[in-house]
Design an enzyme around this catalytic site. Structure first.
Site, short mmCIF file in Angstrom:
data_model
loop_
_atom_site.label_atom_id
_atom_site.label_comp_id
_atom_site.label_asym_id
_atom_site.label_seq_id
_atom_site.Cartn_x
_atom_site.Cartn_y
_atom_site.Cartn_z
N GLU A 61 0.87 -1.17 0.00
CA GLU A 61 0.00 0.00 0.00
C GLU A 61 0.91 1.23 0.00
O GLU A 61 1.82 1.32 0.83
CB GLU A 61 -0.89 0.01 1.25
CG GLU A 61 -1.82 1.20 1.19
CD GLU A 61 -2.80 1.31 2.34
OE1 GLU A 61 -2.79 0.45 3.24
OE2 GLU A 61 -3.57 2.29 2.32
N ARG A 287 5.41 -12.98 9.75
CA ARG A 287 6.04 -11.72 9.39
C ARG A 287 7.41 -11.62 10.06
O ARG A 287 7.69 -12.32 11.03
CB ARG A 287 5.16 -10.54 9.77
CG ARG A 287 4.93 -10.38 11.26
CD ARG A 287 3.90 -9.31 11.57
NE ARG A 287 4.40 -7.98 11.31
CZ ARG A 287 3.88 -7.16 10.40
NH1 ARG A 287 2.86 -7.52 9.65
NH2 ARG A 287 4.37 -5.94 10.24
N LYS A 297 4.65 0.77 9.65
CA LYS A 297 4.72 1.97 8.83
C LYS A 297 4.18 3.19 9.58
O LYS A 297 4.71 4.28 9.44
CB LYS A 297 3.92 1.77 7.54
CG LYS A 297 4.74 1.20 6.42
CD LYS A 297 4.03 1.31 5.10
CE LYS A 297 3.07 0.18 4.89
NZ LYS A 297 2.46 0.15 3.57
P1 ATP Z 1 -0.20 -1.49 6.69
O1 ATP Z 1 -1.06 -2.45 5.92
O2 ATP Z 1 -0.48 -1.42 8.13
O3 ATP Z 1 -0.05 -0.17 6.05
P2 ATP Z 1 1.89 -3.29 6.01
O4 ATP Z 1 3.23 -3.33 6.64
O5 ATP Z 1 1.02 -4.47 6.00
O6 ATP Z 1 1.25 -2.07 6.67
P3 ATP Z 1 1.68 -3.26 3.12
O7 ATP Z 1 2.12 -2.21 2.19
O8 ATP Z 1 0.26 -3.63 3.14
O9 ATP Z 1 2.11 -2.75 4.55
O10 ATP Z 1 2.60 -4.54 2.93
C1 ATP Z 1 2.89 -5.09 1.68
C2 ATP Z 1 3.21 -6.54 1.85
O11 ATP Z 1 4.32 -6.71 2.71
C3 ATP Z 1 2.06 -7.29 2.46
O12 ATP Z 1 1.87 -8.49 1.75
C4 ATP Z 1 2.51 -7.56 3.86
O13 ATP Z 1 1.96 -8.76 4.34
C5 ATP Z 1 4.03 -7.64 3.72
N1 ATP Z 1 4.67 -7.27 4.98
C6 ATP Z 1 4.49 -6.13 5.68
N2 ATP Z 1 5.22 -6.14 6.81
C7 ATP Z 1 5.90 -7.31 6.83
C8 ATP Z 1 6.82 -7.92 7.74
N3 ATP Z 1 7.20 -7.32 8.87
N4 ATP Z 1 7.31 -9.15 7.43
C9 ATP Z 1 6.94 -9.75 6.28
N5 ATP Z 1 6.09 -9.24 5.39
C10 ATP Z 1 5.56 -8.04 5.64
#
Ligand code: ATP
Ligand code: MG
Length: 577
Positions: A61, A287, A297
């Site tokens: 995102e 994760r 984020k």
């Molecule tokens: P948010 O959705 O709260 O803004 P997010 O960290 O999930 O934060 P995204 O941009 O949705 O951000 O993440 C993109 C991809 O990265 C998603 O598939 C998510 O599952 C993966 N991802 C995010 N944080 C981690 C992490 N700490 N370890 C592994 N994969 C992650």
């Protein structure tokens, strides 16, 4: 991909599974291998035509910069595609215009490319499917599977129930199809204010899984979108968007983090109830959490917005941009992601593992250079004042491809203040009055005296070159105690350095009811001005990290108007938390 039954993949399912680097296949690789094998078997037993290609995606995102946790997801999704001859899409999951921005889109694209991955085809955007998602929402309404609900947010919360208590049906749940079609059209046409109503899927208010209790599909948001402008005033929720986007793109394995496991039934419910062109499957993995590090984020944004750091790419940030600016290579990040593996449970990885991967990579690849962080002048009293010799040294002890360095040498040189003492015991292996030390890549010298300022600080050392010691030990048999680095006083580079330490002093900065801001390390950066390094550093390119011998790894800062080197990491782990 054309699956060849004679390939090594085909016979590896039930045996201990080994990859090229002889690590066993992790659970997602096993799943994919099985899918490929099943397809191959089906192809052999029937006349099934066509290739089977796995398709994964990385779906950020654009509401912040990517961090080390995202790197794990990137390496996993692109890595699986690479390993199994499939393809990986990059798709912005841009369904929430309120928090998204073009700056983040640009940064994310740059970071993924820098990490060394290529997405298949064009960059994709969830927003380019808005019309299709809208039409599918109408389809669900027409099938009696969705309704417009006018409960207020508070009422909706009350109706939702809890983990132990079933929810209650909304009074709007039994609206007629015609009424729902009309109401949804009004939502879409902007006739309602934000928050007045939502479109919900009609599933089961008594489901033990709260995600299935008539989840929201669409909300009203009177907000321009960075891609679609003012075309829409209703936006789909993640749950209604993600699976359908995957289906449109023919994603075969939709891989996400564990917190989405409870959303999987809903993911499947939507694709089952809609005429989607393919039926992707969702898989979850643990994760990446790192100790001494924040990987949310929202919290990283807070550090930026409130000025705790100098932007998303501050070298102390665990963002990919921050790590890059700090001097960490893409290869080190990929190696780290490989080291930590992929599992079905969440855990906390020691940040020491990341640091280990960084050091290991730099030790092998960083060109060497000499630098003195705290310069102290040494006058070589028996060396001619107008003479300059040119010493040479290897760019790297084991890497001929890194060439040779030129090191001018003249009567006055700089050494580090820590490398001289007027008197010292035997354990001190550096320069002492009356004792000898080797200048790395040059002569052995012996100190005779030093000059101090009014406060007693040593400001200059007088020493002598021991003749014939270029590459040889002194003829008189009195060997030097140790080896120190030095830089010529006439021809050198002068720059500032920034020495970084961990940004948080607490092992788990944001666990429990801790406020992560309270655990910020007040000494996470120390600047040293007017450091002196060998002349070649004047041409240091951005993106190359050097080993400053005996000092650590450093790279030229990509922003500074001043001439600044960032310390990537020390030579050894010295953190005392
Ligand atoms: P948010 O959705 O709260 O803004 P997010 O960290 O999930 O934060 P995204 O941009 O949705 O951000 O993440 C993109 C991809 O990265 C998603 O598939 C998510 O599952 C993966 N991802 C995010 N944080 C981690 C992490 N700490 N370890 C592994 N994969 C992650
Ligand atoms: Mg997310």
């Amino acid at each position: 991909m054309t699956v060849d039954s004679t390939s090594t993949h085909a016979d590896s399912v039930d045996k201990p599974q080994a990859t090229a680097d002889s690590r066993p296949l992790h659970f997602l690789e096993q799943i994919i291998q099985k899918d490929i094998d099943q397809y191959t078997a089906a192809q052999q037993s029937s006349d099934q035509q066509g290739d089977y290609k796995i398709v994964t995606r990385f779906p950020p995102e654009p509401n912040g910069y990517l961090h080390i946790g995202h790197a794990k997801s990137i390496c996993l999704n692109f890595g699986l595609a690479e390993k199994f001859n499939g393809i990986c899409h990059l798709r912005f999951d841009d369904t929430n215009p309120a928090k998204e921005d073009q700056e983040y889109i640009d940064a994310i694209l740059n970071d993924v490319e820098w990490l060394g991955y290529e997405w298949e085809g064009e960059v994709r955007f969830a927003s380019s499917y808005f019309q299709q998602l809208h039409d599918w929402a109408v389809h669900l309404i027409e099938q009696g599977n969705a309704y417009v609900c006018h409960l207020t947010a508070d009422e909706a919360r009350e109706y939702r129930g809890t983990l132990t208590e079933a929810g209650k049906n909304s009074p709007y749940r039994e609206r007629s199809v015609a009424e729902n079609v009309a109401e949804f059209a009004k939502m879409r046409q902007g006739e309602y204010d934000e928050g007045v109503c939502v479109l919900r899927a009609k599933i089961d208010m008594s489901s033990p899984n709260i995600n299935m209790r008539d989840p929201i599909m669409y909300r009203i948001r009177k907000q321009d979108h960075h891609q679609t402008g003012d075309e829409w005033c209703i936006y789909p929720n993640y749950d209604f968007a993600h699976g359908q986007e995957d289906a449109i793109e023919g994603i075969t394995h939709s891989i996400c983090t564990l917190e989405f496991a409870d959303h999987r039934p809903l993911y499947e419910w939507f694709t089952e109830h809609l005429p989607v062109p393919s039926r992707p499957k969702q898989y979850e993995f643990g994760r990446l959490n790192l100790n001494y590090t924040v990987t949310s984020k929202r919290k990283l944004k807070q550090l930026v917005d409130e000025g705790y750091v100098d932007g998303w790419d501050d070298p102390r940030m665990p963002t990919i941009a921050g790590l890059r600016r700090r001097g960490v290579s893409a290869a080190a990040i990929r190696k780290f992601c490989e080291m930590i593996g992929v599992t079905k449970s969440d855990g906390v990885v020691d940040v020491g593992m990341l640091e280990h991967a960084i050091r290991d990579d730099l030790d092998k690849n960083a060109p060497r250079a000499m630098c003195v962080l705290n310069p102290l002048k040494v006058v070589l009293t028996n060396y001619p004042e107008d003479k300059t010799e040119v010493m040479t040294a290897a760019g790297h002890p084991n890497r001929d491809d890194l060439g040779e360095r030129i090191l001018p040498f003249s009567q006055q040189i700089y050494i580090d203040q820590d490398d001289f003492r007027e008197e010292a015991n035997k354990k001190y292996k550096r320069l002492v009055v009356g004792k000898r030390v080797r200048l790395r890549n040059a002569y052995v010298i012996e100190a005779d005296s030093c000059i101090k300022d009014d406060s007693g600080n040593i400001i200059e050392v007088h020493a002598r070159v021991i003749e014939g010691t270029l590459g040889n030990n002194p003829e008189d048999g009195i060997k030097p105690k140790g080896v120190i680095q030095w830089v010529d006083s006439k021809q050198h580079a002068t720059f500032d350095t920034a020495l970084y330490d961990r940004l948080f002093t607490d092992e788990s900065p944001d666990s429990g009811d801790k406020n992560f801001l309270d655990t910020i390390n007040p000494n996470s950066v120390e600047k040293k001005l007017a450091c002196i390094g060998e002349i070649g550093l004047l041409d240091a390119p951005i993106g190359v990290t050097y080993q400053f011998e005996r000092e650590g790894y450093f790279c030229k800062d990509s922003h500074a108007e001043t001439f600044l080197f960032n310390r990537t990491i020390g030579l050894r782990d010295t953190f005392v938390g």
